[in-house]
Design an enzyme around this catalytic site. Structure first.
Site, PDB file in Angstrom:
ATOM      1  N   GLY B 217       0.809  -1.215   0.000  1.00 37.55           N
ATOM      2  CA  GLY B 217       0.000   0.000   0.000  1.00 37.55           C
ATOM      3  C   GLY B 217       0.846   1.271   0.000  1.00 37.55           C
ATOM      4  CG  HIS B 218      -1.206   4.973   0.630  1.00 32.94           C
ATOM      5  ND1 HIS B 218      -0.957   5.908   1.603  1.00 32.94           N
ATOM      6  CD2 HIS B 218      -2.364   4.369   0.979  1.00 32.94           C
ATOM      7  CE1 HIS B 218      -1.930   5.882   2.486  1.00 32.94           C
ATOM      8  NE2 HIS B 218      -2.808   4.949   2.144  1.00 32.94           N
ATOM      9  CG  ASP B 219       2.349   7.464   1.806  1.00 30.33           C
ATOM     10  OD1 ASP B 219       3.222   8.285   1.491  1.00 30.33           O
ATOM     11  OD2 ASP B 219       1.166   7.573   1.430  1.00 30.33           O
ATOM     12  CB  CYS B 237       0.631   4.436   6.561  1.00 25.71           C
ATOM     13  SG  CYS B 237       0.041   5.770   5.504  1.00 25.71           S
TER      14      CYS B 237
END
Lengths: 313, 313, 313
Positions: B217-219, B237
């Site tokens: 997932g993102h980040d 995250c």
């Protein structure tokens, strides 16, 4: 699936070389499965268990492997193998068409819609306005996509249903003639697989958002504003009512319904239909509060049992 | 995300048509989320619960939906809808650029690197030396890839973050302006999906090896020399410290940290952060030894209960 | 992997610059892993635990990191790092060949087989008759596909094995020289990943049907008429005997065997080999009846414990 023009009972019977009961000019408009049949449709049935269901359905033409009494206003096609003959009709009315171009000339793509490089867009696909199809997406024939839709890379819309009949010589696939329908404002993540309906539509409702690597089986209907996290798999013939939230790696049995605004926590197996407005967890599925209590109890169990044994002695 | 050149507070305020507090020439260098803000950045906040966090962060410009006291040395942008306005700024400074070619002319590809057929390589992508990008890979704009990297077919690097705000009219996506960064000697299997950061980077650390069908997932930041088996999903995250080993079909909650050298057994749900150097199993996650004991006890439970009942009577 | 022509022991030793034991003209025909070696093959071994297994295997040339007694009729290659040297030989005899065209000129495609747009078909691929390869499929070098096979979009056949040796400086991959072999009448869904064998074949048996998003690891052998539902992952070096049915989101450990006609219910973790003809569920795997009883008991446990405690007092 509806035929492009009406057919007669006699025409259909000759295509599959079978007897029929009813007027030879009886009008046949299409062919469908139980859950989507309407008047004029052929439905097929090959097991006595489902005869009544088929004969009393909205279908007016029943492709059946026994010469039963024909209900009034309907017609019968008598076949020794309705499954095989349904496939023959699918192949006749909806033959697979190889694509010579990556983007079919029969595809209609709306104003403001962007198709990134290396996409495959099959015959008769319709895409609305201001949608964005990222690179390497595969969109099979007849798929319908609305406005403001985003499909991320690697996703496949319209693969064949995973639907087989076991025969002594091996698995025989029911051919798919259905579609995928993606409503307005839907987002679909990367490398998802959304199968077409067998004869009807697999539908993703307006405003629903799907993360990456999600499977949606044939004929499943996802409501409006649902949220589905990565790696979840919704089996075939399911109904997700509106505003359902599904966390990551959830799986479902086929044919289940998830009620509106239900929340399904991560890795849950939705083993049966569940009502809306509640939160669920675990395989088999339970309300999450009950399930989490069980798991907490399990963690305390060694101490509890020790205690019980000591009190005995 | 940093802007290509510094902007002034007044310029930014005029782009989103809002009031501001601070010197009109206050320098604005970029826009970012909490976890990656530095001086000169805009951060947005739209819930009183997070006001303090935003105002005391390293960001010097706070896009906020209440006219609060401005901390010294900082500036405020007062908006009725910071989320919407953050998206307006993202669209302004990092507009989506459609690609007319499968391999963008602005992509920089290092010596000895092989790009197999049918890949999509977006604008401003940088790939180092002696890397191998297999067929049908999609690499979105701004992705950075190091040396000796292998990306197998079907993988998608840089899809949008799955990050939505629920509004009465539907889900509103926070637009992504961040990147994917793949360090040297990383291997990524087939049909993986690595999302870009919302404003920062999703990073796969040097020497890490990912199997097939993995979601990141993102980040999320994956450390050095991690090993992740097939079909695992690392949510947004998250932090995986160095040398973490993750077996197949593991999932994680978003925002968790997995300590260095931890081992997560197959199908585990990492429901909270866990410290390094230990082996974990189950959902909710526990140390594997404890969890396996519980499951063994559960198998013996019918006999134990029978025993307890007999002793009572 | 077999070499295109026989080599001598001396030739091989000079390629990896090592000592050897045996006649310099000793014939070497190929190189393989334990489970697929035959006479004339090189097998490598770098841990005393496996010396006997290697020396007594059908391989007649043993690449080993200790100067042991050479079994009669065999030869030894003495290396300080057999893993590294096995990779050197793989690179020499099966170098990676970049493809300048999406469909290699050396690929042989049978009569009646349709290749949809945007596919990648590597060198020396052989596809039988009347098969259908949907858009955006990636088929790596040397893959063998039978007749009447359907591969849906996004699927990747022949990715490298996820097989690494941990070294102080990082993970070192064992290079793959094996193949993927898809027998007649197999269907593979969308976005599946089937890895090649390290030196041997990963095989999907005749008539087996795989749904979408399925992982099959290197060297795994899937029998005839198996049915595997979406998002399941079969690890490397597994054997599925004939007519095994696997529901959705199942995972397996590597190296396990699932007996003929076994049924594995959804989300099960196949943590060990299981015999055929039975139905299994849960992680760790158990017979489903036993597992479901345990889970039912767990749900009743609060009441049972309450009851036991009350009876005590």
């Amino acid at each position: 699936m509806k035929f492009i023009q009406p057919r007669t009972l006699k025409e259909i019977a000759s295509l599959i070389d079978c007897e029929y009961v009813g007027d030879s000019s009886f009008e046949v408009l299409g062919m469908n499965e139980f859950h989507v049949v309407t008047a004029g449709d052929i439905v097929f049935v090959d097991h006595p268990k489902y005869y009544d269901k088929a004969l009393s359905s909205k279908a007016t033409v029943v492709l059946i492997n026994k010469k039963v009494d024909c209900p009034e206003g309907k017609a019968l096609l008598i076949s020794d193998d309705p499954f095989r003959d349904f496939n023959i009709l699918t192949t006749h009315f909806k033959p697979f068409q190889a694509s010579s171009k990556a983007i079919s000339e029969s595809a209609k793509i709306g104003k403001g819609t962007i198709i990134q490089p290396n996409c495959f867009i099959g015959n008769n696909v319709v895409i609305g306005q201001n949608s964005l199809i990222h690179a390497n997406v595969s969109i099979f024939d007849d798929t319908i996509i609305g406005d403001n839709v985003v499909i991320q890379s690697g996703t496949v819309l319209g693969g064949n249903a995973f639907y087989y009949k076991k025969r002594p010589e091996g698995y025989d696939q029911l051919l798919s003639s259905g579609r995928v329908v993606i409503k307005n404002d839907v987002h679909i993540g990367a490398s998802c697989t959304i199968d077409r309906g067998v004869t009807g539509d697999t539908t993703i409702g307006a405003g629903s958002k799907l993360d990456n690597l999600i499977q949606v089986g044939h004929d499943t209907i996802i409501g409006k504003k649902c949220l589905i996290a990565s790696q979840s798999g919704i089996a075939g013939c399911c109904i997700l009512e509106d505003e359902v939230t599904i966390w990551g790696q959830v799986g479902t049995n086929s044919g289940i319904t998830i009620g509106a605004k239900a929340i399904i926590l991560g890795q849950t197996g939705v083993t049966k239909s569940v009502e809306g407005g509640k939160t669920y967890f675990g395989t088999p599925i339970e309300e999450s509060r009950a399930k989490l209590k069980e798991l907490a109890l399990l963690r305390k169990l060694p101490a509890i049992i020790k205690d019980l044994k000591e009190n005995e002695s």
